[in-house]
Design a protein around this motif. Structure first.
Motif, PDB file in Angstrom:
ATOM      1  N   GLY A 183      67.464  47.007 -37.264  1.00  0.00           N
ATOM      2  CA  GLY A 183      66.520  45.949 -36.935  1.00  0.00           C
ATOM      3  C   GLY A 183      66.261  45.042 -38.127  1.00  0.00           C
ATOM      4  O   GLY A 183      66.542  45.391 -39.282  1.00  0.00           O
ATOM      5  N   ASP A 184      65.686  43.870 -37.838  1.00  0.00           N
ATOM      6  CA  ASP A 184      65.425  42.889 -38.889  1.00  0.00           C
ATOM      7  C   ASP A 184      64.354  43.344 -39.873  1.00  0.00           C
ATOM      8  O   ASP A 184      64.192  42.739 -40.940  1.00  0.00           O
ATOM      9  CB  ASP A 184      64.996  41.555 -38.262  1.00  0.00           C
ATOM     10  CG  ASP A 184      66.117  40.902 -37.478  1.00  0.00           C
ATOM     11  OD1 ASP A 184      67.292  41.223 -37.746  1.00  0.00           O
ATOM     12  OD2 ASP A 184      65.820  40.065 -36.597  1.00  0.00           O
ATOM     13  N   GLU A 185      63.603  44.390 -39.520  1.00  0.00           N
ATOM     14  CA  GLU A 185      62.535  44.851 -40.411  1.00  0.00           C
ATOM     15  C   GLU A 185      63.075  45.522 -41.673  1.00  0.00           C
ATOM     16  O   GLU A 185      62.344  45.700 -42.652  1.00  0.00           O
ATOM     17  CB  GLU A 185      61.605  45.820 -39.674  1.00  0.00           C
ATOM     18  CG  GLU A 185      62.211  47.168 -39.317  1.00  0.00           C
ATOM     19  CD  GLU A 185      62.919  47.186 -37.972  1.00  0.00           C
ATOM     20  OE1 GLU A 185      63.109  48.292 -37.419  1.00  0.00           O
ATOM     21  OE2 GLU A 185      63.282  46.094 -37.485  1.00  0.00           O
ATOM     22  N   TRP A 186      64.365  45.881 -41.675  1.00  0.00           N
ATOM     23  CA  TRP A 186      64.953  46.556 -42.829  1.00  0.00           C
ATOM     24  C   TRP A 186      65.624  45.544 -43.749  1.00  0.00           C
ATOM     25  O   TRP A 186      66.441  44.734 -43.314  1.00  0.00           O
ATOM     26  CB  TRP A 186      65.950  47.616 -42.383  1.00  0.00           C
ATOM     27  CG  TRP A 186      65.317  48.672 -41.538  1.00  0.00           C
ATOM     28  CD1 TRP A 186      65.429  48.828 -40.185  1.00  0.00           C
ATOM     29  CD2 TRP A 186      64.425  49.692 -41.978  1.00  0.00           C
ATOM     30  NE1 TRP A 186      64.681  49.891 -39.757  1.00  0.00           N
ATOM     31  CE2 TRP A 186      64.042  50.453 -40.839  1.00  0.00           C
ATOM     32  CE3 TRP A 186      63.916  50.068 -43.218  1.00  0.00           C
ATOM     33  CZ2 TRP A 186      63.182  51.534 -40.914  1.00  0.00           C
ATOM     34  CZ3 TRP A 186      63.056  51.148 -43.301  1.00  0.00           C
ATOM     35  CH2 TRP A 186      62.699  51.871 -42.162  1.00  0.00           C
ATOM     36  N   GLU A 187      65.300  45.622 -45.041  1.00  0.00           N
ATOM     37  CA  GLU A 187      65.857  44.679 -46.007  1.00  0.00           C
ATOM     38  C   GLU A 187      67.302  45.006 -46.350  1.00  0.00           C
ATOM     39  O   GLU A 187      68.134  44.097 -46.543  1.00  0.00           O
ATOM     40  CB  GLU A 187      65.015  44.696 -47.286  1.00  0.00           C
ATOM     41  CG  GLU A 187      63.595  44.226 -47.087  1.00  0.00           C
ATOM     42  CD  GLU A 187      62.724  44.500 -48.300  1.00  0.00           C
ATOM     43  OE1 GLU A 187      61.702  43.802 -48.415  1.00  0.00           O
ATOM     44  OE2 GLU A 187      63.043  45.407 -49.105  1.00  0.00           O
ATOM     45  N   THR A 188      67.597  46.289 -46.484  1.00  0.00           N
ATOM     46  CA  THR A 188      68.942  46.732 -46.853  1.00  0.00           C
ATOM     47  C   THR A 188      69.329  47.889 -45.945  1.00  0.00           C
ATOM     48  O   THR A 188      68.518  48.770 -45.669  1.00  0.00           O
ATOM     49  CB  THR A 188      68.987  47.155 -48.335  1.00  0.00           C
ATOM     50  OG1 THR A 188      68.709  46.002 -49.152  1.00  0.00           O
ATOM     51  CG2 THR A 188      70.340  47.728 -48.718  1.00  0.00           C
ATOM     52  N   ALA A 189      70.568  47.860 -45.451  1.00  0.00           N
ATOM     53  CA  ALA A 189      71.030  48.906 -44.528  1.00  0.00           C
ATOM     54  C   ALA A 189      72.528  49.092 -44.715  1.00  0.00           C
ATOM     55  O   ALA A 189      73.294  48.117 -44.677  1.00  0.00           O
ATOM     56  CB  ALA A 189      70.731  48.527 -43.080  1.00  0.00           C
ATOM     57  N   VAL A 190      72.949  50.342 -44.922  1.00  0.00           N
ATOM     58  CA  VAL A 190      74.361  50.654 -45.107  1.00  0.00           C
ATOM     59  C   VAL A 190      74.715  51.918 -44.333  1.00  0.00           C
ATOM     60  O   VAL A 190      73.869  52.781 -44.111  1.00  0.00           O
ATOM     61  CB  VAL A 190      74.729  50.834 -46.601  1.00  0.00           C
ATOM     62  CG1 VAL A 190      74.316  49.625 -47.417  1.00  0.00           C
ATOM     63  CG2 VAL A 190      74.105  52.095 -47.177  1.00  0.00           C
ATOM     64  N   ASP A 191      75.974  52.016 -43.916  1.00  0.00           N
ATOM     65  CA  ASP A 191      76.530  53.226 -43.304  1.00  0.00           C
ATOM     66  C   ASP A 191      77.587  53.796 -44.237  1.00  0.00           C
ATOM     67  O   ASP A 191      78.451  53.052 -44.731  1.00  0.00           O
ATOM     68  CB  ASP A 191      77.194  52.924 -41.960  1.00  0.00           C
ATOM     69  CG  ASP A 191      76.239  52.439 -40.888  1.00  0.00           C
ATOM     70  OD1 ASP A 191      75.015  52.446 -41.131  1.00  0.00           O
ATOM     71  OD2 ASP A 191      76.730  52.043 -39.805  1.00  0.00           O
ATOM     72  N   VAL A 192      77.536  55.100 -44.469  1.00  0.00           N
ATOM     73  CA  VAL A 192      78.547  55.785 -45.277  1.00  0.00           C
ATOM     74  C   VAL A 192      78.972  57.058 -44.552  1.00  0.00           C
ATOM     75  O   VAL A 192      78.235  57.579 -43.710  1.00  0.00           O
ATOM     76  CB  VAL A 192      78.035  56.115 -46.693  1.00  0.00           C
ATOM     77  CG1 VAL A 192      77.606  54.858 -47.429  1.00  0.00           C
ATOM     78  CG2 VAL A 192      76.894  57.111 -46.642  1.00  0.00           C
TER      79      VAL A 192
END
Length: 227
Positions: free
Chosen positions: A78-87
């Motif tokens: 969602g847009d509420e998260w500043e940084t988001a990554v999948d590993v």
């Protein structure tokens, strides 16, 4: 979508770190290069067999953390998260535990290897990392106990390169270069996954020894990350 969720507003972090760790961690596998790979990669998280390291903005203190264990991939962040990554990380022992710096496990969060041994995808989402790098809450009158919030979601999935959904905080912007190729998952059969030499030392060491990650002063508001 089956979901198991756990949350706390007092997850301890030290040296800007917390972890997922398996039962074979530091028995068969080492995380000696993980901080360096975060610095050179997505700026938030990196892992290998039996471990994941997440980089917080808060150097020493507490953050708000929600964990989610799913059977299938979640919807986009969602847009509420500043940084988001999948590993991607691999569990060889069939156990992955939330852990603090120093190795103390948080058992209430449960076993994240919900399908036993095998490959998992982990999404780490954050907001407030830049605020976390400011004065500690205990030093600011009437400040909330935690100014930084993370969400860690895990589900069974084949290995895949890192995927950066968003890298909007100063720490991520200082590290992440979208023109670089994404980091690849580390297979437990890769010989470099076992006791990788520490980039700051001649011998393999336990990363429970503090490691200072230094970012550009211009990129992070004139301060160094890591104290």
């Amino acid at each position: 979508m089956r979901l198991t969720r756990w949350t706390t507003d007092s997850m301890p972090v030290s040296y800007c770190q917390y972890y997922l760790q398996g039962d074979d961690f530091l028995v068969e596998y080492d995380d000696a290069d993980t901080i360096g790979r975060i610095h050179a990669g997505n700026g938030l998280a990196a892992g290998g067999p039996e471990h994941l390291t997440v980089l917080s903005g808060t150097h020493t203190g507490e953050i708000t953390l929600t964990t989610e264990q799913l059977q299938d991939a979640p919807p986009p962040p969602g847009d509420e998260w500043e940084t988001a990554v999948d590993v991607s990380i691999c569990s060889t022992s069939g156990a992955l535990w939330l852990a603090q710096w120093g190795g103390d496990v948080v058992p209430d969060a449960g076993n994240f290897a919900i399908s036993g041994a095998g490959w998992y995808r982990v999404r780490v989402q954050t907001r407030g990392r830049d605020a976390g790098r400011g004065p500690e809450a205990s030093d600011v009158p009437d400040a909330p106990a935690s100014v930084e919030e993370h969400c860690l979601t895990i589900w069974p999935a084949p290995p895949a390169p890192d995927l950066v959904h968003r890298a909007a905080d100063a720490i991520a912007r200082a590290c992440y270069d979208p023109t670089d190729p994404p980091a690849l998952p580390i297979d437990p059969d890769d010989p470099t996954a076992v006791l990788i030499p520490h980039e700051y030392a001649d011998e393999p060491v336990d990363l429970r020894e503090p490691v200072k990650l230094v970012l550009s002063a211009d990129a992070v508001g004139g301060e160094h990350l890591g104290g």
